[in-house]
Design a protein around this motif. Sequence first.
Motif, PDB file in Angstrom:
ATOM      1  N   VAL A 228      33.583  41.612  64.122  1.00  0.00           N
ATOM      2  CA  VAL A 228      32.577  40.734  64.476  1.00  0.00           C
ATOM      3  C   VAL A 228      31.191  40.863  63.754  1.00  0.00           C
ATOM      4  O   VAL A 228      30.411  40.157  63.243  1.00  0.00           O
ATOM      5  N   GLU A 229      30.719  42.385  63.765  1.00  0.00           N
ATOM      6  CA  GLU A 229      29.724  42.688  62.998  1.00  0.00           C
ATOM      7  C   GLU A 229      29.694  42.295  61.726  1.00  0.00           C
ATOM      8  O   GLU A 229      28.526  41.921  60.941  1.00  0.00           O
TER       9      GLU A 229
ATOM     10  N   ARG B 123      27.476  36.097  58.172  1.00  0.00           N
ATOM     11  CA  ARG B 123      26.687  34.872  58.405  1.00  0.00           C
ATOM     12  C   ARG B 123      25.233  34.928  58.353  1.00  0.00           C
ATOM     13  O   ARG B 123      24.555  34.009  58.033  1.00  0.00           O
ATOM     14  N   THR B 124      24.679  35.990  58.695  1.00  0.00           N
ATOM     15  CA  THR B 124      23.259  36.337  58.737  1.00  0.00           C
ATOM     16  C   THR B 124      22.747  36.157  57.131  1.00  0.00           C
ATOM     17  O   THR B 124      21.789  35.648  56.977  1.00  0.00           O
ATOM     18  N   ARG B 125      23.734  36.817  56.292  1.00  0.00           N
ATOM     19  CA  ARG B 125      23.143  36.788  54.793  1.00  0.00           C
ATOM     20  C   ARG B 125      23.428  35.303  54.278  1.00  0.00           C
ATOM     21  O   ARG B 125      22.423  34.720  53.591  1.00  0.00           O
ATOM     22  N   GLU B 126      24.514  34.531  54.688  1.00  0.00           N
ATOM     23  CA  GLU B 126      24.496  33.306  54.421  1.00  0.00           C
ATOM     24  C   GLU B 126      23.351  32.463  54.838  1.00  0.00           C
ATOM     25  O   GLU B 126      22.729  31.373  54.215  1.00  0.00           O
TER      26      GLU B 126
ATOM     27  N   GLN C 144      20.650  30.321  53.383  1.00  0.00           N
ATOM     28  CA  GLN C 144      20.594  29.039  53.505  1.00  0.00           C
ATOM     29  C   GLN C 144      18.889  28.649  53.817  1.00  0.00           C
ATOM     30  O   GLN C 144      18.305  27.627  53.382  1.00  0.00           O
ATOM     31  N   ILE C 145      18.324  29.573  54.558  1.00  0.00           N
ATOM     32  CA  ILE C 145      17.002  29.607  54.696  1.00  0.00           C
ATOM     33  C   ILE C 145      16.127  29.460  53.475  1.00  0.00           C
ATOM     34  O   ILE C 145      15.376  28.697  53.277  1.00  0.00           O
ATOM     35  N   GLY C 146      16.490  30.425  52.277  1.00  0.00           N
ATOM     36  CA  GLY C 146      15.838  30.550  51.155  1.00  0.00           C
ATOM     37  C   GLY C 146      16.038  29.108  50.458  1.00  0.00           C
ATOM     38  O   GLY C 146      15.205  28.579  49.762  1.00  0.00           O
TER      39      GLY C 146
END
Length: 544
Positions: A219-220, A226-229, A233-235
């Motif tokens: 999960v981590e 997912r955090t990197r993705e 995505q935010i970028g």
Amino acid sequence: MRAAVERIPCSDDSFERDAAAHVDEQLHATAVRTDRMFAWLMGLQWLAAIAAALWLSPRAWSGMESSVHIHVWSAFLLGGILSALPIFLALVHPGAVLTRHVIAVAQALWSALLIHLTGGRIETHFHVFGSLAILASYRRWPVLVTATIVVAVDHALRGVWWPESVYGVAVASPWRSLEHAAWVLFEDVFLAWSIRQSLADMQRIARNQVRLERARDLVEEEVQLRTRELHDQIGVRMRAEKQLAATHQQLLTAARRAGMADVATSVLHNVGNVLNSINVSSSIATDRVRRSKVSHLAEAVELMERHENDLGDFIANDPRGRQLPGFLKLLAKRLQDEHGEVLAELDALTSRLDHVKKIVSAQQSHASAGGFVERTEAVQSLDEALAFEASSLEKHGIEVIREYEGLPAIELDRQKLLQILVNLVRNAKDALLEMPSGQRRLTCRIRPSGEQRFQIVVQDNGAGIPKQNLTRIFSHGFTTKPHGHGFGLHSCAIAVREMGGCLSVHSDGSQCGATFTLELPIAAPSGAPRNARQTIEADCQLVG
């Protein structure tokens, strides 16, 4: 989380090693806690043995002499010896295999000592069973074997050589020791079974723990992925927003230029119409001058000069002389008519030139004031927009109806307002061209809307707007005109939004006309730029 746990394999070597490591860790922690518990128990048993010896047989009598009973010395000395080594090992080497086996031997010997001190009381034998139950806390069945061997050997030897100390009788059957050993083995069986069940539970818990840990790791990792993705995505979104903002600015600039081009086109169109009229007037005046009868006046004057000496006789007696006064009268009247016609054309020419001057002056004033807020009149702005289209409206026979209500002076960007109104008036004019001549009406209204807002309504009874187009009428690039570019109403909507207002449209459908309602604040939003003159006036008012 549950799905992640179910995906964890439970048969690979690494999984079993991790589970075994968890079990070993738990068993070691249990052994450490049990060792420390026995350290306290050894001390308490020592004190309890001394107290029991003092209470049961404090002194021994031999005739008239008495002394401390040997049981007291046994409890003090033997109890101290039995407790010293286990306490030392429990404090120095907790959890070690040697420590728990030494404690098992010492605890079994403590049972033997207490049975001896109580004279073989049957109740004290329960100490053996209690000790075995406590030793089962290690969850290691070998310690039960060690303690059982010590108990069996003690009961066998003392049952033969000193039965009174273990059974409280002088003579005891050898089978009695076997009976006691059998009961101890009976308890060992159930304690060993409970230890086995406890170890199975520990292994099951360890496997679940490993599954949970691996699931947590998955999960981590998934969260990090997912955090990197998400960061990516935010970028991407931020870059897209920057590009969108740049594109929006480009569209806004293009829309403003299109609006300015519309105004310039309107100015050129109206100036062209007026220039046509000027050309007609100048042509008429030129033709009048070219066909003027003033040359006949020169001929009459030349005739009179030739008869200068006998002018009276010439007029009285000569046939041509007698016609001269009538000719001069007709010629004067004709010249007077020509003068009036030429003067009328020159007046029209002057008026049309003044019209051109006003159009150009208005365009210059609005162009120079673009982007600044200034105090103006809504009526004046609407009349100027109508003036830009005046010649075209008149040419196509469009009736203009003005319905103005009193408004205080407003503060807004005049250039933007003019672009909007010119666009709305031109669209209404184009929509009215589909109507028969004599039925074309353009209604312009100005009215308050609330305390600090007002409305400008441009209504026509022309072609109307289909309902499916009402939601797209202000979209960029949307147009129903064959040669339209789709910037006009879109740029109007953007300009109105920048001015803190809104632009809406209503139409009941085709051939039902359309009503555009422009609603704006009377006072410009705070922070809007003002022109230099108003800025100076405001500063002077503040100083004053």
